[in-house]
Design a protein around this motif. Structure first.
Motif, short mmCIF file in Angstrom:
data_model
loop_
_atom_site.label_atom_id
_atom_site.label_comp_id
_atom_site.label_asym_id
_atom_site.label_seq_id
_atom_site.Cartn_x
_atom_site.Cartn_y
_atom_site.Cartn_z
N ASN A 150 0.87 -1.18 0.00
CA ASN A 150 0.00 0.00 0.00
C ASN A 150 0.90 1.23 0.00
OD1 ASN A 150 -1.31 -2.17 1.90
ND2 ASN A 150 -3.04 -0.97 1.16
N THR A 151 0.60 2.20 -0.86
CA THR A 151 1.33 3.47 -0.79
C THR A 151 0.41 4.67 -0.93
OG1 THR A 151 1.82 3.66 -3.18
CG2 THR A 151 3.39 2.40 -1.83
N ASP A 152 -0.85 4.48 -1.32
CA ASP A 152 -1.78 5.58 -1.55
C ASP A 152 -3.09 5.29 -0.82
OD1 ASP A 152 -3.38 7.62 -2.40
OD2 ASP A 152 -3.17 7.21 -4.54
N LEU A 153 -3.26 5.87 0.36
CA LEU A 153 -4.46 5.61 1.16
C LEU A 153 -5.69 6.33 0.63
CD1 LEU A 153 -3.11 5.61 4.81
CD2 LEU A 153 -3.06 3.82 3.08
N VAL A 160 -7.21 0.11 -8.49
CA VAL A 160 -8.16 -0.16 -7.41
C VAL A 160 -9.51 -0.53 -8.00
CG1 VAL A 160 -9.41 0.83 -5.46
CG2 VAL A 160 -6.96 1.29 -5.75
N GLU A 161 -9.93 0.20 -9.03
CA GLU A 161 -11.19 -0.12 -9.70
C GLU A 161 -11.03 -1.25 -10.70
OE1 GLU A 161 -14.67 2.03 -12.42
OE2 GLU A 161 -13.09 3.23 -11.48
N GLU A 162 -9.93 -1.22 -11.44
CA GLU A 162 -9.74 -2.21 -12.51
C GLU A 162 -9.58 -3.63 -11.96
OE1 GLU A 162 -6.36 -3.38 -15.85
OE2 GLU A 162 -6.29 -1.40 -14.89
N LYS A 163 -8.85 -3.77 -10.86
CA LYS A 163 -8.55 -5.10 -10.31
C LYS A 163 -9.19 -5.34 -8.94
CE LYS A 163 -5.84 -6.19 -13.75
NZ LYS A 163 -6.16 -7.31 -14.68
N GLY A 164 -10.12 -4.45 -8.55
CA GLY A 164 -10.68 -4.52 -7.21
C GLY A 164 -11.87 -5.43 -7.05
N SER A 165 -12.03 -6.37 -7.96
CA SER A 165 -13.10 -7.37 -7.83
C SER A 165 -12.66 -8.64 -8.53
CB SER A 165 -14.40 -6.84 -8.45
OG SER A 165 -15.43 -7.81 -8.36
N GLY A 166 -12.79 -9.76 -7.84
CA GLY A 166 -12.51 -11.05 -8.45
C GLY A 166 -11.07 -11.49 -8.42
N HIS A 167 -10.21 -10.75 -7.72
CA HIS A 167 -8.78 -11.10 -7.68
C HIS A 167 -8.26 -11.25 -6.25
CE1 HIS A 167 -8.40 -10.59 -12.00
NE2 HIS A 167 -9.00 -9.41 -11.89
N GLY A 168 -9.14 -11.44 -5.30
CA GLY A 168 -8.71 -11.70 -3.93
C GLY A 168 -8.78 -10.50 -3.01
N LEU A 169 -8.20 -9.38 -3.42
CA LEU A 169 -8.25 -8.15 -2.63
C LEU A 169 -9.30 -7.24 -3.25
CD1 LEU A 169 -7.22 -6.35 -0.34
CD2 LEU A 169 -5.44 -5.51 -1.90
N ASP A 204 17.66 2.38 -1.04
CA ASP A 204 17.45 1.60 -2.25
C ASP A 204 16.34 0.58 -1.99
OD1 ASP A 204 19.53 3.01 -3.38
OD2 ASP A 204 21.02 1.43 -3.08
N ALA A 205 15.77 0.05 -3.08
CA ALA A 205 14.57 -0.75 -2.88
C ALA A 205 14.47 -1.90 -3.86
CB ALA A 205 13.32 0.13 -2.99
N VAL A 206 13.82 -2.96 -3.40
CA VAL A 206 13.24 -3.98 -4.25
C VAL A 206 11.73 -3.83 -4.11
CG1 VAL A 206 12.95 -6.44 -4.69
CG2 VAL A 206 15.17 -5.57 -3.92
N ILE A 207 11.05 -3.57 -5.21
CA ILE A 207 9.59 -3.40 -5.18
C ILE A 207 8.98 -4.36 -6.19
CG2 ILE A 207 7.65 -1.83 -5.51
CD1 ILE A 207 9.48 0.47 -4.72
N VAL A 208 8.16 -5.27 -5.70
CA VAL A 208 7.52 -6.24 -6.57
C VAL A 208 6.01 -6.07 -6.44
CG1 VAL A 208 7.22 -8.68 -7.10
CG2 VAL A 208 9.45 -7.84 -6.33
N THR A 209 5.35 -5.92 -7.58
CA THR A 209 3.89 -5.81 -7.62
C THR A 209 3.34 -6.98 -8.44
OG1 THR A 209 3.97 -4.37 -9.57
CG2 THR A 209 3.99 -3.29 -7.42
N ALA A 210 2.01 -7.10 -8.46
CA ALA A 210 1.35 -8.20 -9.15
C ALA A 210 0.35 -7.65 -10.15
CB ALA A 210 0.65 -9.12 -8.15
N GLU A 211 0.27 -8.29 -11.31
CA GLU A 211 -0.59 -7.80 -12.39
C GLU A 211 -2.04 -7.66 -11.95
OE1 GLU A 211 -2.00 -9.00 -16.94
OE2 GLU A 211 -0.78 -10.38 -15.76
N ARG A 216 -1.64 -2.62 -7.43
CA ARG A 216 -0.57 -2.67 -8.43
C ARG A 216 -0.07 -1.28 -8.82
NH1 ARG A 216 -3.01 -4.15 -13.87
NH2 ARG A 216 -3.54 -1.92 -13.71
N ASP A 217 -0.96 -0.38 -9.17
CA ASP A 217 -0.54 0.91 -9.72
C ASP A 217 0.17 1.77 -8.68
OD1 ASP A 217 -1.64 0.08 -12.08
OD2 ASP A 217 -3.37 1.42 -12.02
N GLU A 218 -0.28 1.72 -7.42
CA GLU A 218 0.38 2.55 -6.42
C GLU A 218 1.77 2.02 -6.09
OE1 GLU A 218 -1.78 1.76 -2.27
OE2 GLU A 218 -3.16 1.78 -3.97
N GLY A 219 1.96 0.69 -6.17
CA GLY A 219 3.30 0.15 -5.99
C GLY A 219 4.21 0.51 -7.14
#
Length: 273
Positions: A150-153, A160-169, A204-211, A216-219
């Motif tokens: 999470n980076t954008d509360l 959030v809208e595009e993947k916010g149903s049917g994918h677990g979160l 420095d960072a390792v940042i991994v997001t999921a399709e 996804r977009d905020e990460g």
């Protein structure tokens, strides 16, 4: 949405964690007390000293503990040849913003780790802790590892809208969880690392997001902002995967298992360089 029963949520995640195969055996696993008596679990893959990572578990700020993420911490310690110090921070809504950030920042100050890491809300907490320590002039870890963070509360990113149903979160659960953590909507922008005015000097960072993740977009956007601020960032969006893939999906998905291997290799390379 139907308001979740928090007691049932917490008990359900503990029950599922207890039913999974255990993680790898390690040389030492010790439950200890940190600052202010905060419960911690210290994983050591060897009798010899290794670089230390402070780990904050995910769980939407409201669920999760040392046991729910025990297998994940063991796997990180084993695969990355690192010591891992897991933090049992205070949960919302009993302890809303910024209580968990206070806890994680205190542990980072106390332990002086080489790295911090977290999944989902845990990723949020460690990067918020780093922002606080940077602003206070305190030493920072060299590396932050953020997994589907999470980076954008304000929940204003398109995924959030595009993947916010049917994918677990689901987006409605996400909005409920944000409200438990930050009850005052006016505080949410200030509490969002993506919306911080300046990210200069962050680790420095390792940042991994999921399709297929509502976050996804905020990460992805946070990875871009860190890069623009001068941090060295290893960033990857894992195709075909969903939010929370780091939590035991390797047991059921070859794709998730391969993503875990890539993550562990990235972490080991940055921390041991």
């Amino acid at each position: 949405m139907t308001v979740p029963n928090l007691g049932e949520l917490r008990e359900g995640i503990r029950r599922r964690a207890g039913a999974r195969p255990p993680g790898p055996a390690l040389a030492h696993v010790d439950d200890i007390e940190g600052p202010n008596g905060l419960p911690l679990r210290h994983y050591r893959p060897s009798g010899e000293k290794r670089p230390l990572m402070v780990f904050a578990h995910g769980g939407a700020w409201v669920i999760g503990d040392l046991d729910t993420h025990d297998r994940t911490c063991r796997r990180i310690a084993d695969a990355c040849d690192m010591e891992v110090l897991a933090v049992d921070y205070r949960l919302a809504p009993e302890h809303p913003y910024p209580a968990a950030i206070d806890d994680v920042a205190e542990v980072v100050c106390w332990a002086r780790p080489a790295a911090v890491a977290g999944d989902s809300a845990g990723g949020y907490l460690v990067t918020m802790a780093c922002l606080r320590l940077r602003d206070a002039g305190e030493p920072l870890p060299a590396v932050q590892i953020l997994i589907c963070p999470n980076t954008d509360l304000t929940l204003s990113q398109p995924s959030v809208e595009e993947k916010g149903s049917g994918h677990g979160l689901d987006a409605d659960f996400l909005a409920w969880a944000v409200a438990q953590w930050t009850p005052d909507p006016a505080a949410r922008a200030q509490a969002s690392p993506l919306l911080a005015s300046d990210l200069y000097g962050m680790p420095d960072a390792v940042i991994v997001t999921a399709e297929h993740d509502a976050l996804r977009d905020e990460g992805d956007a946070y990875a871009r902002r860190l890069t623009q601020a001068g941090a060295r960032v290893v960033h990857r969006q894992e195709a075909g995967l969903v939010h929370g893939f780091i939590q035991n999906m390797d047991l059921t998905s070859h794709e998730a298992a391969a993503a875990h291997d890539r993550l562990f290799a990235d972490v080991a390379t940055l921390v041991h360089r």
